[in-house]
Scaffold this active site. Structure first.
Site, PDB file in Angstrom:
ATOM      1  N   SER A 183       0.865  -1.161   0.000  1.00 35.77           N
ATOM      2  CA  SER A 183       0.000   0.000   0.000  1.00 35.77           C
ATOM      3  C   SER A 183       0.911   1.223   0.000  1.00 35.77           C
ATOM      4  O   SER A 183       1.478   1.572   1.023  1.00 35.77           O
ATOM      5  CB  SER A 183      -0.833  -0.083   1.289  1.00 35.77           C
ATOM      6  OG  SER A 183      -1.495   1.083   1.535  1.00 35.77           O
ATOM      7  N   PRO A 184       1.087   1.841  -1.154  1.00 38.05           N
ATOM      8  CA  PRO A 184       2.027   2.970  -1.214  1.00 38.05           C
ATOM      9  C   PRO A 184       1.451   4.199  -0.532  1.00 38.05           C
ATOM     10  O   PRO A 184       0.247   4.222  -0.232  1.00 38.05           O
ATOM     11  CB  PRO A 184       2.191   3.211  -2.715  1.00 38.05           C
ATOM     12  CG  PRO A 184       1.013   2.602  -3.367  1.00 38.05           C
ATOM     13  CD  PRO A 184       0.456   1.555  -2.452  1.00 38.05           C
TER      14      PRO A 184
ATOM     15  N   ASP B 279      -2.836  -1.816  -3.049  1.00 41.00           N
ATOM     16  CA  ASP B 279      -3.974  -1.141  -2.407  1.00 41.00           C
ATOM     17  C   ASP B 279      -3.853   0.368  -2.635  1.00 41.00           C
ATOM     18  O   ASP B 279      -2.853   0.980  -2.235  1.00 41.00           O
ATOM     19  CB  ASP B 279      -3.928  -1.475  -0.896  1.00 41.00           C
ATOM     20  CG  ASP B 279      -4.771  -0.544  -0.058  1.00 41.00           C
ATOM     21  OD1 ASP B 279      -5.880  -0.206  -0.491  1.00 41.00           O
ATOM     22  OD2 ASP B 279      -4.300  -0.158   1.039  1.00 41.00           O
TER      23      ASP B 279
HETATM   24  C1  LIG Z   1       0.572   3.723   3.346  1.00 42.45           C
HETATM   25  S1  LIG Z   1       2.068   3.485   4.205  1.00 42.45           S
HETATM   26  C2  LIG Z   1       2.113   1.722   4.395  1.00 42.45           C
HETATM   27  C3  LIG Z   1       1.520   1.264   5.700  1.00 42.45           C
HETATM   28  C4  LIG Z   1       1.552  -0.253   5.875  1.00 42.45           C
HETATM   29  N1  LIG Z   1       0.688  -0.928   4.932  1.00 42.45           N
HETATM   30  C5  LIG Z   1       1.153  -0.632   7.298  1.00 42.45           C
HETATM   31  O1  LIG Z   1       0.210  -1.405   7.470  1.00 42.45           O
HETATM   32  O2  LIG Z   1       1.768  -0.108   8.233  1.00 42.45           O
HETATM   33  C6  LIG Z   1       3.300   3.772   3.000  1.00 42.45           C
HETATM   34  C7  LIG Z   1       4.721   3.716   3.506  1.00 42.45           C
HETATM   35  O3  LIG Z   1       5.619   3.824   2.403  1.00 42.45           O
HETATM   36  C8  LIG Z   1       6.812   4.394   2.887  1.00 42.45           C
HETATM   37  N2  LIG Z   1       7.623   4.842   1.733  1.00 42.45           N
HETATM   38  C9  LIG Z   1       7.460   5.967   0.980  1.00 42.45           C
HETATM   39  N3  LIG Z   1       8.386   6.001   0.011  1.00 42.45           N
HETATM   40  C10 LIG Z   1       9.138   4.882   0.124  1.00 42.45           C
HETATM   41  C11 LIG Z   1      10.260   4.349  -0.590  1.00 42.45           C
HETATM   42  N4  LIG Z   1      10.784   4.993  -1.625  1.00 42.45           N
HETATM   43  N5  LIG Z   1      10.790   3.171  -0.181  1.00 42.45           N
HETATM   44  C12 LIG Z   1      10.269   2.501   0.891  1.00 42.45           C
HETATM   45  N6  LIG Z   1       9.209   2.966   1.597  1.00 42.45           N
HETATM   46  C13 LIG Z   1       8.650   4.137   1.227  1.00 42.45           C
HETATM   47  C14 LIG Z   1       6.328   5.509   3.796  1.00 42.45           C
HETATM   48  O4  LIG Z   1       7.331   5.899   4.722  1.00 42.45           O
HETATM   49  C15 LIG Z   1       5.112   4.844   4.448  1.00 42.45           C
HETATM   50  O5  LIG Z   1       5.463   4.300   5.722  1.00 42.45           O
END
Ligand SMILES: C[S@@+](CC[C@H](N)C(=O)[O-])C[C@H]1O[C@@H](n2cnc3c(N)ncnc32)[C@H](O)[C@@H]1O
Length: 326
Positions: free
Chosen positions: A38-39, A81
């Site tokens: 889920s991005p 998602d």
């Molecule tokens: C919607 S949240 C995911 C939450 C997860 N599904 C959970 O249940 O905790 C998206 C996450 O992607 C991370 N994120 C953003 N850019 C990223 C990257 N380039 N590489 C790895 N993670 C990244 C963010 O820090 C964030 O924690």
């Protein structure tokens, strides 16, 4: 697997802090059975975990998906998602999730195995302007969840995700003759007497009703106890649970490339799947370790674990008994 320095490892998985765009290059081609993720969403309001502007969102996310395609096993699945969004200052929906889907299928040769809709009945009404104040739009409580694959026949077994029969169906099974006469339906379905056989559960639909109401889990309690912010956009455990059960077998490898609080890894661990978590924010990933430790830990030991993880100096192997090891 050539990845070296995990933030922590468990019996079944490893969590890595870093940019998954780079970390994905470390994985072997065709090696992953399920990418469940889920991005950060393309929402208008800035979230604490950082969003890119809606227009740039597809261009930002696409390279990750391209790398996912390479690492996915030929019969593997990519489950994405995506929350819906409104256009800036307009009561008009963004089409970004649909545009992204079409681009992934047109340009990367992904197939849309099936579209799912995650209905979260506990979602609060938003955006306030259109829903609460002007009352010209209804509550948006459904995320699109794209199930993508590299072939027409990704590994999948509905028998692993059967749901309880309805009361009506249970009655029918008890006494088929009383409630049903075998006949062809106008729809073309030829409903035979076998219809009433108990197969252990009903076939689920692609509308997944899962409230996102976690408020008292071990993860939340430990975050509160040590004063660490819980991840603001976690998905409920039942979401990865459904797809991991549906699309993988025991011993398969599941990865979440935007792992956040590592819900996916935790569920994979409980289901005895190998898992990998990539997360950019070391603090979120360090906090996610709370999912894997003994629930009766004292606060000092838990905080000390968190600080040790944040320093990222050595890989910590979980689960561990903090009282003895720190
Ligand atoms: C919607 S949240 C995911 C939450 C997860 N599904 C959970 O249940 O905790 C998206 C996450 O992607 C991370 N994120 C953003 N850019 C990223 C990257 N380039 N590489 C790895 N993670 C990244 C963010 O820090 C964030 O924690």
């Amino acid at each position: 697997m050539v990845l070296e320095k995990a933030l922590y490892t468990t019996n079944w998985g490893a969590a890595y802090a870093g940019n998954s765009l780079e970390l994905l290059d470390e994985l072997e081609s065709d090696s992953i059975n399920l990418v469940m993720t889920s991005p950060p969403f393309a929402l208008q309001r800035e979230k604490r975990y950082g969003n890119v502007d809606q227009d740039a969102y597809i261009d930002w996310l696409f390279p990750f998906c391209k790398k996912v395609y390479r690492v996915l096993a030929p019969d593997g699945s990519f489950v994405l998602d995506l929350g819906g969004a409104y256009q800036s200052k307009r009561p008009v929906r963004s089409l970004y999730n649909y545009r992204l889907l079409i681009k992934l299928c047109d340009e990367l040769d992904f197939r849309l195995a099936e579209e799912f809709f995650w209905y979260n009945p506990s979602k609060l009404p938003s955006p306030i302007e259109w829903v609460n104040k002007r009352k010209i739009r209804v509550k948006d409580a459904v995320n699109t969840v794209w199930w993508l694959s590299k072939t027409d026949y990704p590994k999948a077994n509905v028998k692993n995700v059967l749901v309880p029969y309805s009361e009506r169906m249970k009655k029918l099974q008890q006494n088929p003759a009383k409630y049903y006469k075998p006949k062809a339906r106008p729809s073309g379905h030829d409903i035979s007497a076998g219809f009433a056989i108990d197969n252990g559960g009903a076939i689920p639909s692609n509308l997944l009703q899962i409230p996102n109401t976690e408020s008292n889990s071990q993860y939340i309690q430990m975050c509160k106890a040590v004063g660490v912010a819980a991840h603001p956009a976690r998905f409920p455990e039942k979401l990865p649970l459904f797809f991991i059960n549906f699309l993988t077998n025991s011993g398969d490898t599941v990865i979440d490339i935007f792992a956040g609080s590592n819900t996916t890894g935790y569920v994979a661990e409980t289901l005895k799947r190998r898992w990998i978590a990539f997360e950019l924010n070391p603090s979120y990933l360090a906090g996610s370790a709370f999912r894997f430790i003994d629930s009766n830990q004292n606060i000092d030991a838990t905080l000390s674990l968190f600080n040790k993880l944040i320093q990222m100096q050595e890989t910590i192997n979980l689960p561990l008994s903090l009282q003895f090891s720190l």
